[in-house]
Design an enzyme around this catalytic site. Structure first.
Site, PDB file in Angstrom:
ATOM      1  N   THR A 131      -4.710   7.071  -6.496  1.00 13.46           N
ATOM      2  CA  THR A 131      -4.798   7.452  -5.081  1.00 13.46           C
ATOM      3  C   THR A 131      -3.823   8.588  -4.757  1.00 13.46           C
ATOM      4  OG1 THR A 131      -5.497   5.241  -4.468  1.00 13.46           O
ATOM      5  CG2 THR A 131      -4.577   6.574  -2.715  1.00 13.46           C
ATOM      6  N   GLU A 179       0.837  -1.206   0.000  1.00 11.60           N
ATOM      7  CA  GLU A 179       0.000   0.000   0.000  1.00 11.60           C
ATOM      8  C   GLU A 179       0.870   1.254   0.000  1.00 11.60           C
ATOM      9  OE1 GLU A 179      -2.608   1.186  -0.982  1.00 11.60           O
ATOM     10  OE2 GLU A 179      -4.150   0.643   0.470  1.00 11.60           O
TER      11      GLU A 179
HETATM   12  N1  HSE Z   1      -8.035   6.450   2.808  1.00 10.75           N
HETATM   13  C1  HSE Z   1      -7.430   6.407   1.529  1.00 10.75           C
HETATM   14  C2  HSE Z   1      -7.775   7.666   0.763  1.00 10.75           C
HETATM   15  C3  HSE Z   1      -7.917   5.209   0.786  1.00 10.75           C
HETATM   16  O1  HSE Z   1      -8.952   8.030   0.759  1.00 10.75           O
HETATM   17  O2  HSE Z   1      -6.880   8.284   0.185  1.00 10.75           O
HETATM   18  C4  HSE Z   1      -7.353   5.084  -0.584  1.00 10.75           C
HETATM   19  O3  HSE Z   1      -6.706   3.910  -0.740  1.00 10.75           O
END
Ligand code: HSE
Length: 312
Positions: free
Chosen positions: A186, A134
Site C-alpha cells: 500500500t 492501519e
Molecule cells: N484507500 C487506500 C488506498 C486503501 O487506495 O491507498 C488501501 O488500504
C-alpha cells in the site's frame, strides 16, 4: 459486558476499499474471507506477546510492528487495563493483496480485547485503536478498510479527525474478487499517486461519488452502474497489475455493474446485480488474467457483509 473467559476469538472480514468511486472514503466488507485473532488474558500487566501467526509467513512477532497488535498496545496503555495478552493470529487474507488484511487483523484484535473490558466500548470507540494498525501498515490514516471491517456494510468516511463514519444503505449486490498472486505494498501504491488533480477531474469524480451514493439510497442498480467509476486513481495504479484493463473489460462485457482495483491492489473487484451474473463475471475475469500470464490466483464471490467484526 466483560467476560470471565480467559480466551476470546474475534473474526474481522476482508474489505474492498475505495470502491472505484471514493478514494480513501468508501469501503465495504465481504462475507467470504477474513482474519481471526485469539487473545488469551495473562497477569503480565500491559504486556502483549504474539504466540503464533498462521496462514502467512514472514510477519513480525514484535507487537509494536505487527499491524494486528499496534492498536491493541495502544488500547492497553490508554485504558490502563490490569492485564496483558497472548495473541494468536490466523490470516485468511493474503499479504499486500488490496483486501484490507492489516485492517482486518487490527480490527479483530481490538474487538477480541473489547470482550474482556468490564464496560465494553462501542464500535465507534474501538475504531480509533484499530486505525493505529492501519497507520503502521500504510503510513497514513485512512479508514476505508478499518471502518467497513469493523461495522460491516458499505461505509463512507467523512472525516478521520474527528472520526465520522456513515453507514450507507445498498441494494442486494454480489462482489466478485480476484486476487492475482502479485504483491503490491500500500505504501508504494500510494507513493505513485499524483498529489494534485485537475478541476475537471475533481468535478467528474465528485459527481460520480455523489450519484453512486444516491443510487445506493435509491436502490437504483442502473444509477450505481453509471456512477461507479474511477477517473483519478485507477489509471495511476493500473500498471501495477498485469492485465488490469483486459480483466476490467472482460468483467464489464460479462455484465458487471462496475470493476476496478480493490483498495491499493493488486486484487480486482467487480459488482454484480445477481449471483448468476457474478459467476460468469468471475470466469471472464480469471480467463483474462490467464491470458495475461497470471494463472496463480484466488477468487471469491460474496455478498456484502452486513455485521462486520464479531466475537466467535
Ligand atoms: N484507500 C487506500 C488506498 C486503501 O487506495 O491507498 C488501501 O488500504
Amino acid at each position: 459486558m466483560s467476560s470471565d473467559k480467559t480466551s476470546i476469538t474475534a473474526f474481522a472480514p476482508a474489505t474492498v476499499a475505495n470502491v472505484a468511486v471514493g478514494f480513501d472514503v468508501l469501503g465495504f466488507a465481504l462475507d467470504a474471507v477474513g482474519d481471526t485473532v485469539t487473545l488469551t488474558k495473562t497477569t503480565d500487566v500491559g504486556k502483549i506477546e504474539i504466540e503464533s501467526i498462521k496462514g502467512l509467513e514472514g510477519l513480525p512477532y514484535d507487537p509494536a510492528k505487527n499491524t494486528a497488535t499496534v492498536g491493541l498496545v495502544k488500547m492497553l496503555q490508554e485504558l490502563g487495563l490490569p492485564f496483558g495478552f497472548k495473541v494468536s493470529i490466523e490470516k485468511g487474507i493474503p499479504l499486500s493483496s488490496g483486501m484490507g488484511g492489516s485492517a482486518a487483523s487490527s480490527v479483530a484484535a481490538v474487538v477480541a480485547a473489547n470482550g474482556f473490558l468490564p464496560n465494553s466500548l462501542s464500535k465507534s470507540e474501538l475504531l480509533r485503536f484499530a486505525l493505529e494498525g492501519e497507520r503502521a501498515a500504510s503510513g497514513a490514516i485512512h479508514a476505508d478498510n478499518v471502518a467497513p471491517s469493523l461495522f460491516g456494510g458499505l461505509t463512507l468516511i467523512r472525516s478521520t479527525d474527528p472520526i465520522d463514519v456513515i453507514n450507507i444503505p445498498y441494494p442486494k449486490l454480489f462482489c466478485v474478487l480476484i486476487h492475482p498472486d502479485i504483491k503490491v505494498e500500500t505504501k508504494y501504491a500510494r507513493s505513485v499517486l499524483a498529489t494534485h488533480l485537475s478541476l475537471h477531474q475533481f468535478v467528474q469524480q465528485s459527481a460520480h461519488l455523489a450519484s453512486f451514493i444516491a443510487g445506493c439510497f435509491q436502490q437504483d442498480v442502473e444509477l450505481i452502474k453509471r456512477s461507479c467509476k474511477d477517473f483519478v486513481i485507477e489509471e495511476q495504479r493500473a500498471h501495477l497489475i498485469a492485465g488490469f484493463y483486459d480483466v476490467q473489460i472482460a468483467a464489464l462485457k460479462a455484465n458487471a455493474l462496475a470493476c476496478s482495483i480493490s483498495g491499493s491492489g493488486p486484487s480486482i473487484f467487480a459488482l454484480a446485480a445477481n449471483e448468476q451474473d457474478s459467476k460468469l463475471i468471475k470466469d471472464a475475469m480469471i480467463l483474462a488474467f490467464n491470458k495475461n500470464g497470471i494463472s496463480k490466483l484466488d477468487s471469491w464471490i460474496s455478498p456484502i457483509n452486513q455485521i462486520g467484526a464479531r466475537i466467535i
